[in-house]
Design a protein around this motif. Structure first.
Motif, PDB file in Angstrom:
ATOM      1  N   ALA A 209      -1.759  -3.232  -8.082  1.00 55.47           N
ATOM      2  CA  ALA A 209      -2.800  -2.986  -8.692  1.00 55.47           C
ATOM      3  C   ALA A 209      -3.979  -2.282  -7.138  1.00 55.47           C
ATOM      4  CB  ALA A 209      -3.965  -3.815  -8.713  1.00 55.47           C
ATOM      5  N   ALA A 210      -3.854  -3.581  -6.022  1.00 57.31           N
ATOM      6  CA  ALA A 210      -4.618  -2.992  -4.839  1.00 57.31           C
ATOM      7  C   ALA A 210      -4.045  -1.589  -4.067  1.00 57.31           C
ATOM      8  CB  ALA A 210      -4.324  -4.052  -3.442  1.00 57.31           C
ATOM      9  N   LEU A 211      -2.138  -1.474  -3.778  1.00 57.02           N
ATOM     10  CA  LEU A 211      -1.676  -0.111  -3.569  1.00 57.02           C
ATOM     11  C   LEU A 211      -2.406   0.846  -4.657  1.00 57.02           C
ATOM     12  CD1 LEU A 211       1.529  -1.469  -2.920  1.00 57.02           C
ATOM     13  CD2 LEU A 211      -0.066  -1.300  -1.781  1.00 57.02           C
ATOM     14  N   SER A 212      -2.129   0.619  -5.847  1.00 58.19           N
ATOM     15  CA  SER A 212      -2.296   1.629  -6.723  1.00 58.19           C
ATOM     16  C   SER A 212      -3.965   2.409  -6.851  1.00 58.19           C
ATOM     17  CB  SER A 212      -2.093   1.811  -8.053  1.00 58.19           C
ATOM     18  OG  SER A 212      -2.962   0.834  -8.687  1.00 58.19           O
ATOM     19  N   TYR A 213      -4.605   2.010  -5.963  1.00 62.41           N
ATOM     20  CA  TYR A 213      -6.501   1.997  -5.828  1.00 62.41           C
ATOM     21  C   TYR A 213      -5.990   2.582  -4.646  1.00 62.41           C
ATOM     22  CZ  TYR A 213      -8.685  -0.075  -9.771  1.00 62.41           C
ATOM     23  OH  TYR A 213      -8.406  -0.918 -11.151  1.00 62.41           O
ATOM     24  N   GLY A 214      -5.373   2.868  -3.728  1.00 61.93           N
ATOM     25  CA  GLY A 214      -4.940   3.347  -1.876  1.00 61.93           C
ATOM     26  C   GLY A 214      -5.377   2.885  -1.335  1.00 61.93           C
ATOM     27  N   GLY A 215      -5.873   1.053  -1.802  1.00 59.94           N
ATOM     28  CA  GLY A 215      -5.671   0.848  -0.273  1.00 59.94           C
ATOM     29  C   GLY A 215      -4.696  -0.707   0.222  1.00 59.94           C
ATOM     30  N   ASN A 216      -4.828  -1.868   0.170  1.00 62.76           N
ATOM     31  CA  ASN A 216      -3.933  -2.449   0.260  1.00 62.76           C
ATOM     32  C   ASN A 216      -4.253  -4.500  -0.356  1.00 62.76           C
ATOM     33  OD1 ASN A 216      -1.532  -4.190   1.132  1.00 62.76           O
ATOM     34  ND2 ASN A 216      -1.486  -2.508   1.742  1.00 62.76           N
ATOM     35  N   LEU A 217      -4.094  -5.100  -0.184  1.00 57.70           N
ATOM     36  CA  LEU A 217      -4.704  -6.402   0.077  1.00 57.70           C
ATOM     37  C   LEU A 217      -4.599  -6.838   0.762  1.00 57.70           C
ATOM     38  CD1 LEU A 217      -1.839  -8.615  -2.031  1.00 57.70           C
ATOM     39  CD2 LEU A 217      -3.848  -7.484  -2.841  1.00 57.70           C
ATOM     40  N   ALA A 218      -6.496  -7.495   1.184  1.00 61.16           N
ATOM     41  CA  ALA A 218      -6.932  -8.028   2.836  1.00 61.16           C
ATOM     42  C   ALA A 218      -6.721  -8.808   3.110  1.00 61.16           C
ATOM     43  CB  ALA A 218      -8.587  -8.394   2.176  1.00 61.16           C
ATOM     44  N   GLU A 252      -8.581  -4.501   0.467  1.00 63.39           N
ATOM     45  CA  GLU A 252      -8.820  -3.824   1.335  1.00 63.39           C
ATOM     46  C   GLU A 252      -8.969  -2.479   1.161  1.00 63.39           C
ATOM     47  OE1 GLU A 252      -7.604  -4.465   5.353  1.00 63.39           O
ATOM     48  OE2 GLU A 252      -5.990  -2.855   5.206  1.00 63.39           O
ATOM     49  N   THR A 253     -10.190  -1.822   1.725  1.00 65.88           N
ATOM     50  CA  THR A 253     -10.609  -0.150   0.788  1.00 65.88           C
ATOM     51  C   THR A 253      -9.514   0.576   2.154  1.00 65.88           C
ATOM     52  OG1 THR A 253     -11.816   0.134   3.606  1.00 65.88           O
ATOM     53  CG2 THR A 253     -12.681  -0.148   0.187  1.00 65.88           C
ATOM     54  N   ALA A 254      -9.081   2.133   2.222  1.00 68.12           N
ATOM     55  CA  ALA A 254      -8.129   2.668   3.078  1.00 68.12           C
ATOM     56  C   ALA A 254      -8.596   2.052   4.558  1.00 68.12           C
ATOM     57  CB  ALA A 254      -8.412   3.785   2.174  1.00 68.12           C
ATOM     58  N   LEU A 255      -9.769   2.724   4.334  1.00 67.28           N
ATOM     59  CA  LEU A 255     -11.228   2.571   5.567  1.00 67.28           C
ATOM     60  C   LEU A 255     -10.812   1.327   6.168  1.00 67.28           C
ATOM     61  CD1 LEU A 255     -14.195   4.937   5.415  1.00 67.28           C
ATOM     62  CD2 LEU A 255     -11.255   5.406   6.168  1.00 67.28           C
ATOM     63  N   GLY A 256      -9.650   0.039   5.816  1.00 65.05           N
ATOM     64  CA  GLY A 256      -9.957  -1.468   6.026  1.00 65.05           C
ATOM     65  C   GLY A 256     -10.863  -2.212   5.342  1.00 65.05           C
TER      66      GLY A 256
END
Ligand code: GLY
Ligand code: MN
Ligand code: MN
Length: 462
Positions: A209-218, A252-256
């Protein structure tokens, strides 16, 4: 990236703290996992992201305060890079997006620093945490790796901490987004968890889910039926009726920007009455702590409020006894709560931890000056200011080895009911955690509401 004006303004504010010398910032490099070309997921250094917004390996930047210029050092892609990785925005284009005008090849930084050192002007840098950057800095500045930490500039650390601690409007948008996406993922986990599943099946859903939202795990997700193990990254247990799942995960969002949420829910449809009782104690500690958040209040006092609420609640259940204030002052509650109530959050889940806890979580007037078990793990103690973003995350963790150790030492027998505690040996742990912005009036929870009360959680599990 944010609009270039954001980065230009941030750099201008930082620069205004200094009259001379240079400020040297190192970005991160790709880090090999098992051989040079098979690397870990690349994560830019957060301070580099904050001032430049460029998430690309092997960059450095210099603020030359004397000549009032900022130089980005890095290499453009060669034809081999383009063949293997495809054409991407050029570094020059990225630097324009960041509001920079001056880019030089990375290989020229060495000569630049040598020349600068000859002028005997100050070269200020932040404490490095990556081995590659330690090696580079030690070689450029001709000091040993062990000396780097103490050679880092306290003035620069303090200026960066002051700036990054107070989140701006565009950062708060990102932090709200991170918390809301994290809340959606937590809800999905609570809906999909079933007895018989492996923990790793749920951990995989979180990652997906974290990847599919365009970010990653924090940070690496803590998803476990052994919630008493504070930073448990093992995912090999099978969920069984009667157990609880502790899910501490955030994106974490795409901007970190990070989110950091925890919920604990029953594998069965309902909590047992014992689980419910302890859950409500943790929830009271969370509620009292978050209600006390306000500018000017020391987080140390928020932490003590949460410890005292936990102690009172555990006393009501019969696990603790005696005077609550005395128990907390002595540190007896740390049998159940061995860590701090929260920490700063932002571009890092533990924001700016690389810059040093004494600067991020404490001040010259409020130094962390304790070796007491529990309190020594409090990352944030200082008075809060508007714009700070932080977590509130009390918990109760029953650690059999700690019971055995303290009981053998007859430790805190006036405050801990060891007979009753024996009935809780296999209880595991409960934590709830949300993220808050300090506002002029007090605080605001970031992101959307996520089921929190026993009733709300059980209604999802049914
Ligand atoms: N996720 C780690 C923490 O809550 O601090
Ligand atoms: Mn946390
Ligand atoms: Mn957490």
């Amino acid at each position: 990236m944010f609009d270039k004006e954001v980065y230009i303004k941030r750099r201008k504010i930082l620069k205004s703290n200094f009259d001379s010398g240079i400020l040297l910032f190192l970005g991160n490099e790709d880090s090999p996992m098992n051989y040079a070309d098979n690397t870990y997921h690349f994560r830019q250094d957060s301070t580099f992201l904050y001032y430049f917004g460029i998430s690309e390996p092997a960059l450095a930047a210099v603020f030359d305060i004397d000549s009032d210029e900022i130089i980005l050092f890095g290499n453009e892609m060669g034809i081999d890079d383009i063949v293997w990785m495809g054409r991407q925005k050029t570094l020059k284009e990225k630097s324009v997006d960041s509001g920079l005008t001056h880019v030089q090849p990375l290989g020229e930084l060495d000569e630049y620093l040598i020349q600068y050192k000859q002028k005997k002007r100050a070269i200020r840098f932040l404490p490095p945490y990556r081995p590659e950057n330690k090696i580079k800095l030690a070689s450029w500045l001709d000091i040993s790796i062990t000396e780097l930490k103490s050679a880092a500039s306290v003035k620069l650390i303090k200026a960066v901490v002051a700036q990054r601690s107070k989140k701006s409007a565009e950062e708060i948008v990102e932090l709200d987004k991170a918390a809301s996406i994290s809340a959606d993922i937590h809800l999905m986990v609570m809906q999909q968890a079933k007895p018989g599943m492996y923990e790793r099946e749920l951990a995989a859903k979180i990652q997906e889910a974290a990847l599919s939202y365009g970010g990653n795990l924090a940070y690496a997700a803590i998803l476990t039926v052994r919630g008493e193990i504070l930073h448990n990254h093992y995912h090999g247990n099978i969920l069984k009726e009667g157990q609880m799942v502790l899910n501490d995960s955030g994106v974490e969002t795409a901007l970190g920007y990070a989110g950091d949420l925890t919920r604990t829910f029953p594998v069965s449809k309902k909590f047992s009455s014992k689980q419910k009782d302890v859950y409500n104690v943790v929830l009271d500690a969370y509620t009292n702590a978050k209600n006390a958040l306000a500018p000017g209040i020391r987080y140390l006092d928020i932490h003590l409020t949460s410890c005292k609420t936990l102690t009172q609640g555990l006393k009501d259940i019969g696990l603790m006894r005696g005077n609550v204030d005395d128990a907390v002052e002595a540190g007896a509650h740390a049998m159940f709560f061995q860590c701090g109530t929260g920490h700063m959050m932002g571009l890092d889940v533990h924001d700016m931890e690389d810059l040093g806890e004494q600067y991020v979580g404490y001040t010259d007037d409020l130094k962390k000056n304790t070796t007491q078990f529990g309190l020594k793990s409090l990352r944030l103690g200082k008075a809060l200011e508007t714009g700070y973003v932080l977590t509130v995350e009390p918990g109760v963790y029953i650690i059999p080895e700690l019971i055995d150790r303290w009981k053998a030492e007859n430790k805190f027998v006036e405050f801990i009911n060891y007979e009753k505690l024996d009935q809780f040996r296999d209880f595991t742990g409960i934590r709830v955690e949300d993220d808050f912005l300090i506002t002029e009036k007090g605080s605001r929870m970031l992101g959307k509401h996520l089921a929190l009360s026993v009733d709300e959680i059980e209604s999802i599990r049914n």
